[in-house]
Design a protein around this motif. Structure first.
Motif, PDB file in Angstrom:
ATOM      1  N   TYR A   1       0.801  -2.117  25.041  1.00 38.02           N
ATOM      2  CA  TYR A   1       1.531  -1.103  24.291  1.00 38.02           C
ATOM      3  C   TYR A   1       1.918   0.047  25.204  1.00 38.02           C
ATOM      4  O   TYR A   1       1.399   0.192  26.316  1.00 38.02           O
ATOM      5  N   ALA A   2       2.845   0.830  24.707  1.00 39.47           N
ATOM      6  CA  ALA A   2       3.234   2.063  25.381  1.00 39.47           C
ATOM      7  C   ALA A   2       2.764   3.221  24.519  1.00 39.47           C
ATOM      8  O   ALA A   2       2.604   3.087  23.307  1.00 39.47           O
ATOM      9  N   SER A   3       2.537   4.355  25.165  1.00 35.58           N
ATOM     10  CA  SER A   3       2.146   5.560  24.434  1.00 35.58           C
ATOM     11  C   SER A   3       2.735   6.772  25.148  1.00 35.58           C
ATOM     12  O   SER A   3       3.305   6.662  26.237  1.00 35.58           O
ATOM     13  N   THR A   4       2.583   7.911  24.530  1.00 35.58           N
ATOM     14  CA  THR A   4       3.146   9.145  25.055  1.00 35.58           C
ATOM     15  C   THR A   4       2.567   9.454  26.437  1.00 35.58           C
ATOM     16  O   THR A   4       1.353   9.450  26.629  1.00 35.58           O
ATOM     17  N   PHE A   5       3.448   9.722  27.377  1.00 35.48           N
ATOM     18  CA  PHE A   5       3.020  10.150  28.713  1.00 35.48           C
ATOM     19  C   PHE A   5       2.659  11.635  28.681  1.00 35.48           C
ATOM     20  O   PHE A   5       1.578  12.028  29.071  1.00 35.48           O
ATOM     21  N   LYS A   6       3.562  12.434  28.206  1.00 34.34           N
ATOM     22  CA  LYS A   6       3.353  13.868  27.982  1.00 34.34           C
ATOM     23  C   LYS A   6       4.106  14.226  26.708  1.00 34.34           C
ATOM     24  O   LYS A   6       5.128  13.632  26.398  1.00 34.34           O
ATOM     25  N   SER A   7       3.619  15.200  25.985  1.00 33.69           N
ATOM     26  CA  SER A   7       4.165  15.477  24.662  1.00 33.69           C
ATOM     27  C   SER A   7       5.470  16.284  24.657  1.00 33.69           C
ATOM     28  O   SER A   7       6.171  16.298  23.665  1.00 33.69           O
ATOM     29  N   ARG A   8       5.807  16.943  25.751  1.00 35.19           N
ATOM     30  CA  ARG A   8       7.035  17.731  25.753  1.00 35.19           C
ATOM     31  C   ARG A   8       8.265  16.814  25.784  1.00 35.19           C
ATOM     32  O   ARG A   8       8.271  15.774  26.420  1.00 35.19           O
ATOM     33  N   ARG A   9       9.308  17.227  25.100  1.00 40.49           N
ATOM     34  CA  ARG A   9      10.504  16.410  24.898  1.00 40.49           C
ATOM     35  C   ARG A   9      11.140  15.928  26.204  1.00 40.49           C
ATOM     36  O   ARG A   9      11.690  14.824  26.271  1.00 40.49           O
ATOM     37  N   ALA A  10      11.063  16.739  27.236  1.00 37.95           N
ATOM     38  CA  ALA A  10      11.671  16.364  28.522  1.00 37.95           C
ATOM     39  C   ALA A  10      11.071  15.075  29.086  1.00 37.95           C
ATOM     40  O   ALA A  10      11.717  14.383  29.879  1.00 37.95           O
ATOM     41  N   TYR A  11       9.865  14.744  28.660  1.00 34.16           N
ATOM     42  CA  TYR A  11       9.201  13.531  29.145  1.00 34.16           C
ATOM     43  C   TYR A  11       9.510  12.295  28.310  1.00 34.16           C
ATOM     44  O   TYR A  11       8.922  11.238  28.537  1.00 34.16           O
ATOM     45  N   ASP A  12      10.405  12.378  27.349  1.00 32.09           N
ATOM     46  CA  ASP A  12      10.679  11.248  26.463  1.00 32.09           C
ATOM     47  C   ASP A  12      11.162   9.997  27.193  1.00 32.09           C
ATOM     48  O   ASP A  12      11.094   8.901  26.640  1.00 32.09           O
ATOM     49  N   ILE A  13      11.639  10.125  28.419  1.00 38.76           N
ATOM     50  CA  ILE A  13      12.073   8.958  29.191  1.00 38.76           C
ATOM     51  C   ILE A  13      10.902   8.254  29.871  1.00 38.76           C
ATOM     52  O   ILE A  13      11.077   7.230  30.516  1.00 38.76           O
ATOM     53  N   SER A  14       9.702   8.802  29.717  1.00 33.24           N
ATOM     54  CA  SER A  14       8.510   8.274  30.383  1.00 33.24           C
ATOM     55  C   SER A  14       7.446   7.894  29.368  1.00 33.24           C
ATOM     56  O   SER A  14       7.285   8.559  28.349  1.00 33.24           O
ATOM     57  N   VAL A  15       6.700   6.824  29.668  1.00 33.98           N
ATOM     58  CA  VAL A  15       5.586   6.394  28.825  1.00 33.98           C
ATOM     59  C   VAL A  15       4.411   5.973  29.697  1.00 33.98           C
ATOM     60  O   VAL A  15       4.574   5.683  30.880  1.00 33.98           O
ATOM     61  N   GLU A  16       3.247   5.947  29.076  1.00 34.92           N
ATOM     62  CA  GLU A  16       2.073   5.344  29.698  1.00 34.92           C
ATOM     63  C   GLU A  16       1.885   3.980  29.048  1.00 34.92           C
ATOM     64  O   GLU A  16       2.063   3.825  27.843  1.00 34.92           O
ATOM     65  N   THR A  17       1.547   2.988  29.845  1.00 29.21           N
ATOM     66  CA  THR A  17       1.349   1.643  29.318  1.00 29.21           C
ATOM     67  C   THR A  17      -0.117   1.242  29.428  1.00 29.21           C
ATOM     68  O   THR A  17      -0.844   1.725  30.301  1.00 29.21           O
ATOM     69  N   SER A  18      -0.527   0.351  28.536  1.00 29.01           N
ATOM     70  CA  SER A  18      -1.883  -0.197  28.544  1.00 29.01           C
ATOM     71  C   SER A  18      -1.801  -1.683  28.231  1.00 29.01           C
ATOM     72  O   SER A  18      -0.929  -2.113  27.467  1.00 29.01           O
ATOM     73  N   ILE A  19      -2.724  -2.433  28.784  1.00 33.04           N
ATOM     74  CA  ILE A  19      -2.754  -3.871  28.557  1.00 33.04           C
ATOM     75  C   ILE A  19      -4.198  -4.357  28.591  1.00 33.04           C
ATOM     76  O   ILE A  19      -4.990  -3.908  29.428  1.00 33.04           O
ATOM     77  N   TYR A  20      -4.521  -5.260  27.670  1.00 32.58           N
ATOM     78  CA  TYR A  20      -5.855  -5.868  27.615  1.00 32.58           C
ATOM     79  C   TYR A  20      -5.691  -7.342  27.293  1.00 32.58           C
ATOM     80  O   TYR A  20      -4.987  -7.697  26.341  1.00 32.58           O
TER      81      TYR A  20
END
Length: 169
Positions: free
Chosen positions: A67-86
């Motif tokens: 899944y992907a999740s919020t990288f940083k909460s500010r709107r300018a970061y909307d092009i970026s995500v943090e990913t996780s995998i298990y």
């Protein structure tokens, strides 16, 4: 045949069963306690409001999820995500992670995401709780190291580093 599908709230128990050994037996997750089923359901609910949360399924069994999740909460970061995998511990090393990440990247790119980041536990000398396989997996998929936090976590009475890797998609 492995299918990639969207995660549903009803998958929470099976996903939690995949995740629990990472918490209990490894330093891959820095959580100390396995989340409750209710907490895990809430995590799925929160993430799927905005981001893809997918599973690899074969013959009705979930083999892994990403899944992907919020990288940083500010709107300018909307092009970026943090990913996780298990991946289910019995199915690691069989290409399931690559299938999941390729689909996750495709879906993220379709939504305008351009930068994906992975926060990964790391140790200089691998031990019984942590290998650096996750770092190698991400390198194989085109991620590059972009930062290291040294000895920032303690689990099993040992210090672990955290590395950040990035991929521009």
């Amino acid at each position: 045949m492995i299918e990639i599908k969207n995660v549903e709230i009803s998958d929470a128990r099976e996903l939690l069963d995949i995740y629990a050994p990472y918490v209990e037996k490894t330093a891959i997750s820095f959580e100390y306690d396995v989340p409750s089923l209710e907490d895990f359901e809430n995590r799925i609910r929160d993430i799927t409001l905005k981001y893809p949360y997918i599973k690899a399924v074969e013959d009705g069994k979930i083999l892994g999820y990403a899944y992907a999740s919020t990288f940083k909460s500010r709107r300018a970061y909307d092009i970026s995500v943090e990913t996780s995998i298990y991946i289910d511990e019995d199915y690691r090393g069989k290409g399931i992670g690559k299938l999941l990440y390729k689909e996750l990247e495709r879906r993220l790119k379709d939504t305008g995401v351009s930068n994906i980041y992975a926060c990964i536990a790391y140790i200089e000398n691998e031990d019984e709780y942590l290998s650096n396989d996750s770092m190698r997996f991400h390198e194989h998929l085109g991620f590059r190291l972009c930062g290291t936090f040294h000895k920032c976590a303690i689990k099993f009475d040992r210090y672990y580093d955290m590395i950040w890797m990035e991929k521009i998609i």
